[in-house]
Design a protein around this motif. Structure first.
Motif, PDB file in Angstrom:
ATOM      1  N   LEU A 275      -6.500 -28.617  -7.974  1.00  0.00           N
ATOM      2  CA  LEU A 275      -6.424 -29.397  -9.210  1.00  0.00           C
ATOM      3  C   LEU A 275      -5.082 -30.115  -9.317  1.00  0.00           C
ATOM      4  N   ALA A 276      -4.002 -29.424  -8.943  1.00  0.00           N
ATOM      5  CA  ALA A 276      -2.682 -30.063  -8.972  1.00  0.00           C
ATOM      6  C   ALA A 276      -2.629 -31.221  -7.976  1.00  0.00           C
ATOM      7  N   TRP A 277      -3.260 -31.061  -6.808  1.00  0.00           N
ATOM      8  CA  TRP A 277      -3.263 -32.148  -5.812  1.00  0.00           C
ATOM      9  C   TRP A 277      -4.052 -33.348  -6.321  1.00  0.00           C
ATOM     10  N   LEU A 278      -5.182 -33.093  -7.000  1.00  0.00           N
ATOM     11  CA  LEU A 278      -5.983 -34.184  -7.544  1.00  0.00           C
ATOM     12  C   LEU A 278      -5.236 -34.929  -8.642  1.00  0.00           C
ATOM     13  N   ARG A 279      -4.332 -34.237  -9.327  1.00  0.00           N
ATOM     14  CA  ARG A 279      -3.561 -34.853 -10.415  1.00  0.00           C
ATOM     15  C   ARG A 279      -2.154 -35.214  -9.956  1.00  0.00           C
ATOM     16  N   ARG A 280      -1.969 -35.359  -8.655  1.00  0.00           N
ATOM     17  CA  ARG A 280      -0.629 -35.573  -8.100  1.00  0.00           C
ATOM     18  C   ARG A 280       0.007 -36.871  -8.604  1.00  0.00           C
ATOM     19  N   ALA A 281      -0.826 -37.843  -9.013  1.00  0.00           N
ATOM     20  CA  ALA A 281      -0.268 -39.108  -9.501  1.00  0.00           C
ATOM     21  C   ALA A 281       0.552 -38.914 -10.771  1.00  0.00           C
ATOM     22  N   SER A 282       0.163 -37.904 -11.578  1.00  0.00           N
ATOM     23  CA  SER A 282       0.880 -37.656 -12.841  1.00  0.00           C
ATOM     24  C   SER A 282       1.938 -36.573 -12.703  1.00  0.00           C
ATOM     25  N   ILE A 283       2.146 -36.046 -11.486  1.00  0.00           N
ATOM     26  CA  ILE A 283       3.143 -34.991 -11.246  1.00  0.00           C
ATOM     27  C   ILE A 283       4.301 -35.607 -10.465  1.00  0.00           C
ATOM     28  N   PRO A 284       5.502 -35.638 -11.013  1.00  0.00           N
ATOM     29  CA  PRO A 284       6.623 -36.302 -10.329  1.00  0.00           C
ATOM     30  C   PRO A 284       6.953 -35.679  -8.974  1.00  0.00           C
ATOM     31  N   ASN A 285       6.941 -34.337  -8.905  1.00  0.00           N
ATOM     32  CA  ASN A 285       7.369 -33.666  -7.675  1.00  0.00           C
ATOM     33  C   ASN A 285       6.436 -32.480  -7.424  1.00  0.00           C
ATOM     34  N   LEU A 286       5.361 -32.729  -6.681  1.00  0.00           N
ATOM     35  CA  LEU A 286       4.364 -31.686  -6.454  1.00  0.00           C
ATOM     36  C   LEU A 286       4.927 -30.539  -5.622  1.00  0.00           C
ATOM     37  N   SER A 287       5.689 -30.822  -4.578  1.00  0.00           N
ATOM     38  CA  SER A 287       6.248 -29.761  -3.735  1.00  0.00           C
ATOM     39  C   SER A 287       7.237 -28.907  -4.530  1.00  0.00           C
ATOM     40  N   GLY A 288       8.022 -29.554  -5.395  1.00  0.00           N
ATOM     41  CA  GLY A 288       8.942 -28.785  -6.233  1.00  0.00           C
ATOM     42  C   GLY A 288       8.206 -27.905  -7.224  1.00  0.00           C
ATOM     43  N   LEU A 289       7.076 -28.397  -7.763  1.00  0.00           N
ATOM     44  CA  LEU A 289       6.255 -27.590  -8.668  1.00  0.00           C
ATOM     45  C   LEU A 289       5.741 -26.340  -7.973  1.00  0.00           C
ATOM     46  N   ILE A 290       5.266 -26.510  -6.733  1.00  0.00           N
ATOM     47  CA  ILE A 290       4.731 -25.364  -5.986  1.00  0.00           C
ATOM     48  C   ILE A 290       5.846 -24.366  -5.683  1.00  0.00           C
ATOM     49  N   LYS A 291       7.033 -24.864  -5.336  1.00  0.00           N
ATOM     50  CA  LYS A 291       8.163 -23.974  -5.046  1.00  0.00           C
ATOM     51  C   LYS A 291       8.563 -23.171  -6.277  1.00  0.00           C
ATOM     52  N   GLU A 292       8.648 -23.830  -7.436  1.00  0.00           N
ATOM     53  CA  GLU A 292       8.979 -23.114  -8.676  1.00  0.00           C
ATOM     54  C   GLU A 292       7.918 -22.078  -9.024  1.00  0.00           C
ATOM     55  N   SER A 293       6.657 -22.408  -8.748  1.00  0.00           N
ATOM     56  CA  SER A 293       5.572 -21.469  -9.036  1.00  0.00           C
ATOM     57  C   SER A 293       5.684 -20.236  -8.145  1.00  0.00           C
ATOM     58  N   TYR A 294       6.038 -20.433  -6.875  1.00  0.00           N
ATOM     59  CA  TYR A 294       6.242 -19.297  -5.976  1.00  0.00           C
ATOM     60  C   TYR A 294       7.381 -18.406  -6.480  1.00  0.00           C
ATOM     61  N   GLN A 295       8.465 -19.009  -6.915  1.00  0.00           N
ATOM     62  CA  GLN A 295       9.607 -18.228  -7.396  1.00  0.00           C
ATOM     63  C   GLN A 295       9.256 -17.453  -8.659  1.00  0.00           C
TER      64      GLN A 295
END
Length: 509
Positions: A275-295
Motif C-alpha cells: 500500500l505504501a508503494w502504491l501511494r509512493r507519489a504522496s510519500i516524500p521519502n519511502l525508503s526513509g519511512l521504511i527505515k523509521e518503521s523498522y527502528q
C-alpha cells in the motif's frame, strides 16, 4: 524468621518500591524477583535448584514463543500505515461526507478511528495522526475544544480493543491455565461485539451533545464542502477499500483458520508495504519511512521482550513462595461471588492503570488472576457453552480478557498519566489549554467504564461467536441383561434358537 504467607504481599510492596526509586519496569521486576529469591532461599522456602526454572521459562515461554512473533509484524504494519497518508485521505473524505450535519466532524473521527484501529493496532500513531489532521479543522469551524480533544483521544485509544490489537495478542499469551486457554482467534472474535458497541456509544454521545448543545458541534458550511456526488464517494472508497483488504488479510485469515496470528501479521506487514508503494507519489521519502518503521518496531519489540523476561523472573519466585495460592484465596473469598470478583478486579486494574502501562499490567497481574477467573467464571458460562467444561473455561478466559482490554483503554485516557493525552498535548496548537485536554477526556472515560459494566453484565456480547462444541456426554452404566419379566420360570435349559431380548436400565431420576 519471615512466615511464608507474608512473602507474596512483601513481593508486591518491594516491586512498588523499586519502581518508585525510578527503575524501569522490566528491571524492577527482575530486581524484585532476585531480591526476594535470596530471602526465600535463606528462609528455606526453596533451594537454589528451584531458580533453574527462570532460564528454562525465559527460553521456553518467551524466546521460543511463536505467538509473540506476531507483535513485531503488527507493530511494523502500524508504523508503515501511520506515515503513508491513508489517515489523511480518510479523514478528509469522511469529513466531507458527514460535514453537513451537526457533529459531522466528530462522527468522521470516530469512524476513521475505528477503521484505522482495525489496520494499525497502535494508539500513539493513531492519536498523533488524527490530532494533527483533524484538530486544526475542528478548531477552524468552532467545535468545542473539550469535545474535540476528547473525541480524538478516545477514538485513538479504541485501537487497543479493535482487532488486531497488540493488547489482545499479549492477553491471549498470558491467559493460559491448566483448565483452558484463550487463543488469539477467540480473543479477536470476542472483541468485535464490545468494540462495535463502544463505537455506537461514542456516536450516541456525539448525537445527544449536538442536540443539547448545538453550538458545541456546528456543521461545516456548504461553501467549504468542495466534493459532492460520485467524486466524494470515490474518494471515500479509495480509503476504505485498501483498508478492507488489509483487514481481511489480517483478521479474515485468522478467523477462517487459513493462517496463524504470526502468518497473518506477516501478510499484513507485506500488505502495508504494498500500500505504501502504491501511494509512493504522496510519500516524500519511502525508503526513509521504511527505515523509521523498522527502528520503531525494534524499540517496541525489545521493550516487550525485556518486560516479559522481568515478569518471568518475578512470577517464578512469586509461585515459589505460594503466591498463586495467596492470590486465589484473596480473590475467591470476596463477597458477591463472581460479581464481586469482577467488580474488585476491574477497580483494581482501573486504578493500577493510573501508574502502569497495559504491557506491565498484562504481564504482572493477568497471569495471577487467570486461575481465579477460570474457577469463578466457568460455571457462569457452562450452560451457554452446551455444558462443555473445557469450552466454558476457555470462554471464561476470553470474556475476562476482553473485559480487561476494555478497562485498560482508560489507562491512555484518564489524568494524570494518560499517554493519549500526552500525545495530544505534544501535537496540539499552543492555544489549546492542557486543562481542556484533561477535562475533555473525562466524559469519554465514563463511556469506557459504562462499556466495562455492559461487558460484565452481558457475557454473551463476547461469547456469542465463539465455538460451542457439543456437550460432553457422561458415561452411564447400562445393564445388558435379560429382563426379569421375560425370564422363564425354569431356565436350566438354554434354547439356542430362541431370540434374546435385552432391557436397558434407565438411570434413576
Amino acid at each position: 524468621m519471615i512466615p511464608l504467607e507474608w512473602m507474596p504481599p512483601l513481593m508486591f510492596g518491594g516491586l512498588i518500591i523499586f519502581m518508585l526509586i525510578g527503575f524501569p519496569v522490566a528491571f524492577s521486576l527482575m530486581a524484585a524477583g532476585l531480591f526476594f529469591s535470596i530471602i526465600a532461599m535463606s528462609e528455606g522456602f526453596f533451594g537454589v535448584a528451584f531458580l533453574q526454572a527462570i532460564p528454562q521459562r525465559i527460553f521456553g515461554s518467551v524466546l521460543a514463543n511463536d505467538l509473540l512473533l506476531a507483535i513485531p509484524f503488527f507493530t511494523f504494519m502500524g508504523a508503515i500505515l501511520e506515515r503513508c497518508g491513508l489517515a489523511e485521505e480518510m479523514l478528509d473524505s469522511m469529513g466531507q461526507l458527514f460535514g453537513r450535519v451537526r457533529g459531522g466532524l466528530g462522527y468522521s473521527v470516530i469512524i476513521v478511528g475505528f477503521i484505522l484501529g482495525a489496520i494499525t493496532g497502535t494508539v500513539a500513531a493513531q492519536v498523533i495522526a488524527m490530532a494533527m489532521i483533524s484538530l486544526p479543522v475542528m478548531m477552524r469551524y468552532g467545535y468545542n475544544m473539550r469535545y474535540a480533544t476528547g473525541v480524538l483521544a478516545a477514538s485513538g485509544t479504541i485501537t487497543q480493543l479493535v482487532p488486531p490489537s497488540l493488547v489482545l495478542i499479549v492477553l491471549a499469551d498470558q491467559l493460559k491455565t491448566q483448565s483452558g486457554s484463550a487463543d488469539v482467534g477467540s480473543m479477536y472474535l470476542g472483541a468485535w461485539g464490545p468494540s462495535l458497541l463502544q463505537i455506537a456509544l461514542f456516536a450516541l454521545y456525539t448525537f445527544f451533545l449536538s442536540r443539547i448543545r448545538p453550538d458545541y458541534l456546528p456543521p461545516v458550511p456548504e461553501s467549504d464542502l468542495t466534493l459532492k456526488g460520485w467524486a466524494l464517494w470515490k474518494k471515500c472508497l479509495m480509503g476504505i477499500i485498501p483498508s478492507a483488504v488489509l483487514i481481511f488479510l489480517v483478521l479474515g485469515t485468522i478467523m477462517t483458520g487459513i493462517a496463524t496470528p504470526t502468518e497473518s501479521g506477516a501478510m499484513g506487514a507485506m500488505g502495508a508495504l504494498l500500500l505504501a508503494w502504491l501511494r509512493r507519489a504522496s510519500i516524500p521519502n519511502l525508503s526513509g519511512l521504511i527505515k523509521e518503521s523498522y527502528q520503531n518496531t525494534m524499540r517496541i519489540t525489545a521493550m516487550v521482550v525485556f518486560i516479559l523476561i522481568g515478569s518471568t523472573c518475578f512470577s517464578v519466585v512469586f509461585q515459589g513462595v505460594d503466591g498463586g495460592r495467596w492470590v486465589e484465596e484473596l480473590f475467591s473469598n470476596l463477597p458477591g461471588g463472581w460479581v464481586g470478583f469482577l467488580i474488585v478486579v476491574n477497580l483494581f486494574v482501573f486504578f493500577l492503570a493510573f501508574f502502569l502501562d497495559f504491557f506491565e499490567i498484562a504481564f504482572i497481574v493477568v497471569p495471577m488472576l487467570a486461575p481465579v477467573a477460570v474457577k469463578l467464571l466457568s460455571p457462569v458460562l457452562l450452560e451457554s457453552m452446551n455444558g462443555n467444561p473445557q469450552s466454558a473455561a476457555s470462554a471464561a478466559l476470553v470474556w475476562f480478557g476482553v473485559m480487561l482490554c476494555v478497562n485498560m483503554q482508560t489507562s491512555f485516557m484518564h489524568p494524570p498519566f494518560g499517554f493519549a493525552l500526552f500525545y495530544l498535548r505534544g501535537v496540539a496548537p499552543k492555544e489549546v489549554k492542557s486543562s481542556d485536554i484533561y477535562w475533555g477526556a473525562l466524559p469519554w472515560v465514563a463511556l469506557q467504564l459504562v462499556m466495562v459494566v455492559l461487558v460484565m453484565a452481558f457475557p454473551a456480547m463476547v461469547t456469542t461467536f465463539l465455538d460451542k462444541p457439543a456437550a460432553v456426554v457422561q458415561s452411564q452404566e447400562f445393564n445388558f441383561t435379560e429382563s426379569d419379566e421375560n425370564k422363564p420360570e425354569q431356565s436350566n435349559k438354554v434354547d439356542e434358537d430362541a431370540p434374546v431380548t435385552f432391557q436397558l436400565d434407565r438411570p434413576g431420576k
